[in-house]
Design a protein around this motif. Structure first.
Motif, PDB file in Angstrom:
ATOM      1  N   LEU A  27     -25.250 -33.541 -26.617  1.00 21.86           N
ATOM      2  CA  LEU A  27     -24.404 -32.516 -27.219  1.00 21.86           C
ATOM      3  C   LEU A  27     -25.278 -31.460 -27.884  1.00 21.86           C
ATOM      4  N   PRO A  28     -24.908 -30.191 -27.776  1.00 21.46           N
ATOM      5  CA  PRO A  28     -25.653 -29.156 -28.492  1.00 21.46           C
ATOM      6  C   PRO A  28     -25.640 -29.408 -29.997  1.00 21.46           C
ATOM      7  N   ALA A  29     -26.645 -28.906 -30.682  1.00 17.49           N
ATOM      8  CA  ALA A  29     -26.772 -29.154 -32.122  1.00 17.49           C
ATOM      9  C   ALA A  29     -25.664 -28.489 -32.930  1.00 17.49           C
ATOM     10  N   ARG A  30     -25.184 -27.344 -32.478  1.00 17.36           N
ATOM     11  CA  ARG A  30     -24.192 -26.611 -33.267  1.00 17.36           C
ATOM     12  C   ARG A  30     -22.822 -27.270 -33.152  1.00 17.36           C
ATOM     13  N   ARG A  31     -22.296 -27.726 -34.276  1.00 19.48           N
ATOM     14  CA  ARG A  31     -20.977 -28.345 -34.321  1.00 19.48           C
ATOM     15  C   ARG A  31     -20.023 -27.406 -35.063  1.00 19.48           C
ATOM     16  N   VAL A  32     -18.916 -27.075 -34.423  1.00 21.33           N
ATOM     17  CA  VAL A  32     -17.970 -26.096 -34.971  1.00 21.33           C
ATOM     18  C   VAL A  32     -16.696 -26.814 -35.385  1.00 21.33           C
ATOM     19  N   SER A  33     -16.311 -26.644 -36.633  1.00 25.43           N
ATOM     20  CA  SER A  33     -15.094 -27.270 -37.163  1.00 25.43           C
ATOM     21  C   SER A  33     -13.880 -26.387 -36.908  1.00 25.43           C
ATOM     22  N   ASN A  34     -12.714 -26.986 -37.066  1.00 24.56           N
ATOM     23  CA  ASN A  34     -11.480 -26.212 -36.965  1.00 24.56           C
ATOM     24  C   ASN A  34     -11.437 -25.114 -38.030  1.00 24.56           C
ATOM     25  N   ALA A  35     -11.937 -25.422 -39.208  1.00 24.83           N
ATOM     26  CA  ALA A  35     -11.930 -24.436 -40.291  1.00 24.83           C
ATOM     27  C   ALA A  35     -12.751 -23.213 -39.921  1.00 24.83           C
ATOM     28  N   GLU A  36     -13.868 -23.425 -39.238  1.00 27.19           N
ATOM     29  CA  GLU A  36     -14.696 -22.292 -38.813  1.00 27.19           C
ATOM     30  C   GLU A  36     -13.956 -21.435 -37.800  1.00 27.19           C
ATOM     31  N   LEU A  37     -13.250 -22.079 -36.875  1.00 30.02           N
ATOM     32  CA  LEU A  37     -12.464 -21.316 -35.901  1.00 30.02           C
ATOM     33  C   LEU A  37     -11.323 -20.569 -36.578  1.00 30.02           C
ATOM     34  N   ALA A  38     -10.718 -21.198 -37.580  1.00 25.09           N
ATOM     35  CA  ALA A  38      -9.594 -20.576 -38.286  1.00 25.09           C
ATOM     36  C   ALA A  38     -10.003 -19.295 -38.989  1.00 25.09           C
ATOM     37  N   ALA A  39     -11.278 -19.151 -39.254  1.00 32.40           N
ATOM     38  CA  ALA A  39     -11.771 -17.916 -39.872  1.00 32.40           C
ATOM     39  C   ALA A  39     -11.936 -16.799 -38.849  1.00 32.40           C
ATOM     40  N   GLN A  40     -11.845 -17.160 -37.552  1.00 35.62           N
ATOM     41  CA  GLN A  40     -12.059 -16.175 -36.489  1.00 35.62           C
ATOM     42  C   GLN A  40     -10.789 -15.831 -35.727  1.00 35.62           C
ATOM     43  N   ASP A  58      -6.263 -16.670 -35.281  1.00 36.84           N
ATOM     44  CA  ASP A  58      -5.051 -17.014 -36.036  1.00 36.84           C
ATOM     45  C   ASP A  58      -4.646 -18.449 -35.752  1.00 36.84           C
ATOM     46  N   THR A  59      -5.260 -19.383 -36.477  1.00 41.14           N
ATOM     47  CA  THR A  59      -4.956 -20.801 -36.326  1.00 41.14           C
ATOM     48  C   THR A  59      -5.307 -21.507 -37.617  1.00 41.14           C
ATOM     49  N   THR A  60      -5.006 -22.809 -37.681  1.00 40.49           N
ATOM     50  CA  THR A  60      -5.350 -23.613 -38.854  1.00 40.49           C
ATOM     51  C   THR A  60      -5.827 -24.979 -38.390  1.00 40.49           C
ATOM     52  N   ASP A  61      -6.545 -25.665 -39.260  1.00 37.06           N
ATOM     53  CA  ASP A  61      -6.973 -27.028 -38.965  1.00 37.06           C
ATOM     54  C   ASP A  61      -5.766 -27.913 -38.699  1.00 37.06           C
ATOM     55  N   GLU A  62      -4.734 -27.777 -39.495  1.00 39.01           N
ATOM     56  CA  GLU A  62      -3.530 -28.604 -39.357  1.00 39.01           C
ATOM     57  C   GLU A  62      -2.870 -28.381 -37.997  1.00 39.01           C
ATOM     58  N   TRP A  63      -2.765 -27.144 -37.580  1.00 36.40           N
ATOM     59  CA  TRP A  63      -2.131 -26.802 -36.293  1.00 36.40           C
ATOM     60  C   TRP A  63      -2.898 -27.429 -35.134  1.00 36.40           C
ATOM     61  N   ILE A  64      -4.226 -27.338 -35.167  1.00 42.11           N
ATOM     62  CA  ILE A  64      -5.047 -27.867 -34.077  1.00 42.11           C
ATOM     63  C   ILE A  64      -4.972 -29.396 -34.033  1.00 42.11           C
ATOM     64  N   VAL A  65      -5.117 -30.039 -35.200  1.00 44.89           N
ATOM     65  CA  VAL A  65      -5.118 -31.499 -35.239  1.00 44.89           C
ATOM     66  C   VAL A  65      -3.773 -32.062 -34.805  1.00 44.89           C
ATOM     67  N   GLU A  66      -2.697 -31.454 -35.277  1.00 38.53           N
ATOM     68  CA  GLU A  66      -1.361 -31.952 -34.949  1.00 38.53           C
ATOM     69  C   GLU A  66      -1.087 -31.890 -33.451  1.00 38.53           C
ATOM     70  N   ARG A  67      -1.519 -30.827 -32.803  1.00 32.37           N
ATOM     71  CA  ARG A  67      -1.186 -30.623 -31.396  1.00 32.37           C
ATOM     72  C   ARG A  67      -2.215 -31.204 -30.422  1.00 32.37           C
ATOM     73  N   THR A  68      -3.447 -31.421 -30.877  1.00 30.39           N
ATOM     74  CA  THR A  68      -4.501 -31.839 -29.948  1.00 30.39           C
ATOM     75  C   THR A  68      -5.305 -33.044 -30.412  1.00 30.39           C
ATOM     76  N   GLY A  69      -5.370 -33.277 -31.715  1.00 31.07           N
ATOM     77  CA  GLY A  69      -6.236 -34.326 -32.247  1.00 31.07           C
ATOM     78  C   GLY A  69      -7.674 -33.885 -32.429  1.00 31.07           C
ATOM     79  N   ILE A  70      -7.990 -32.656 -32.066  1.00 33.88           N
ATOM     80  CA  ILE A  70      -9.364 -32.151 -32.131  1.00 33.88           C
ATOM     81  C   ILE A  70      -9.707 -31.705 -33.559  1.00 33.88           C
ATOM     82  N   ARG A  71     -10.905 -32.101 -34.012  1.00 32.55           N
ATOM     83  CA  ARG A  71     -11.405 -31.667 -35.318  1.00 32.55           C
ATOM     84  C   ARG A  71     -12.715 -30.882 -35.202  1.00 32.55           C
TER      85      ARG A  71
END
Length: 323
Positions: free
Chosen positions: A14-27, A29-42
């Motif tokens: 795996l590449p060294a850079r790990r991107v969280s849902n919170a980091e994506l939410a800053a870029q 229109d989404t939230t950690d809660e929305w992603i986890v609820e619908r996909t399980g991805i963190r």
């Protein structure tokens, strides 16, 4: 005696850079809660500027070769599954071959998107059982971050980069229940092209294009097709779901994994899940999850395992093996 393809070793990277849902939410229109609820991805891993599909694949291959305990130059076949090759041609597999210091072997790519690793396994297994080759390196590797539309929140949160690999060896066995690949079943139905695709290509737009997906329709087909092909592959091996020790599925969506397990009557604890940490790495997701479960001790020699995946095309498939 029967020739069977036996897994000697697994590896992943795996590449060294790990991107969280919170980091994506800053870029987007989404939230950690929305992603986890619908996909399980963190989390998901994203390749750096100095990384490519071939560099990820090579790192995973080296780990698998080390685990197998065989010299790299004894491999006479490399099959690499990817939808994100380094170049249109030559095959990314030949770049891995060179990086591993192998001067001459058969090396080529397979393109079946998320099902690519299953397709590559069957191709390698067929060539080994035919007696044409003795040892094969089978790889699934992707840099899907390079084909994502980072303004499309419905797709950009789902995918990540990574690679996984296995070393297969043709072995003679008189034991019908012994180690090795027992059955593989593959399918494709091109009528569903527009549900999951990339909107570019050399002969159409002369561009790489971006990934497009209609998630609700893909989900519905995935649950039905995956459950059916798993039952089909088990039946071909003379087995039933109760015989299975582990299911190593394509890591697309936690809800798909749960729904497929329920449809087959499998206990959730028998399903290897890495989607929360890796997201969907397409052709890399099955070998990545397999290596994770081997290295943490869950999968032991002698365990009966089912691998399954479905991807754009649609393509889908499953393999039954004794580890």
């Amino acid at each position: 005696m029967t020739i069977r393809s036996v897994i000697l070793g697994t590896g992943s990277f795996l590449p060294a850079r790990r991107v969280s849902n919170a980091e994506l939410a800053a870029q987007v229109d989404t939230t950690d809660e929305w992603i986890v609820e619908r996909t399980g991805i963190r989390f998901r891993h994203i390749a750096g500027a100095d990384e490519s599909t071939s560099t990820l694949a090579t790192a995973a291959a080296k780990a698998a070769i080390e685990a197998a305990g065989v010299p790299a130059d004894t491999l006479d076949l490399i099959v690499l599954a990817t939808a994100t090759p380094d170049q249109t041609f030559p095959a990314t597999a030949t770049r891995v071959q060179t990086a591993l210091g192998i001067l001459d072997c058969v090396a080529f790519d397979v393109a079946a998107v998320c099902s690519g690793f299953l397709y590559a396994v069957q191709v390698a297994d067929s060539m080994l059982r035919a007696g044409v080759h003795r040892r094969a390196l089978v790889i699934g590797a992707e840099t899907f971050s390079r084909i994502l539309d980072w303004e499309d929140r419905a797709t950009c949160v789902l995918f990540g980069d990574g690679a996984g690999a296995i070393v297969l060896e043709a072995q003679d066995t008189a034991d019908e229940g012994g180690r090795g690949i027992l059955s593989t079943k593959l399918h494709a139905d091109g009528r569903y092209n527009d549900l999951l695709y990339v909107d570019g290509g050399p002969s159409t737009t002369q561009t790489v294009g971006k990934l497009r997906m209609k998630g609700r329709e893909v989900f519905r087909h995935a649950v039905v097709n995956l459950a059916a092909v798993m039952e089909e592959s088990l039946a071909a091996a003379g087995l039933v779901s109760a015989d299975v020790d582990w299911v190593v599925p394509h890591q697309a969506n936690a809800r798909i994994l749960d729904a497929t397990a329920r449809k087959l009557g499998l206990a959730p604890e028998k399903v290897v899940v890495t989607v929360d940490r890796h997201a969907n790495t397409s052709a890399a997701s099955v070998p990545l999850a397999l290596d994770t479960a081997v290295r943490d001790g869950r999968i032991q020699q002698g365990d009966l395992i089912v691998l399954e995946a479905m991807g754009g095309g649609f393509t889908w498939g499953a393999a039954v093996l004794r580890f």
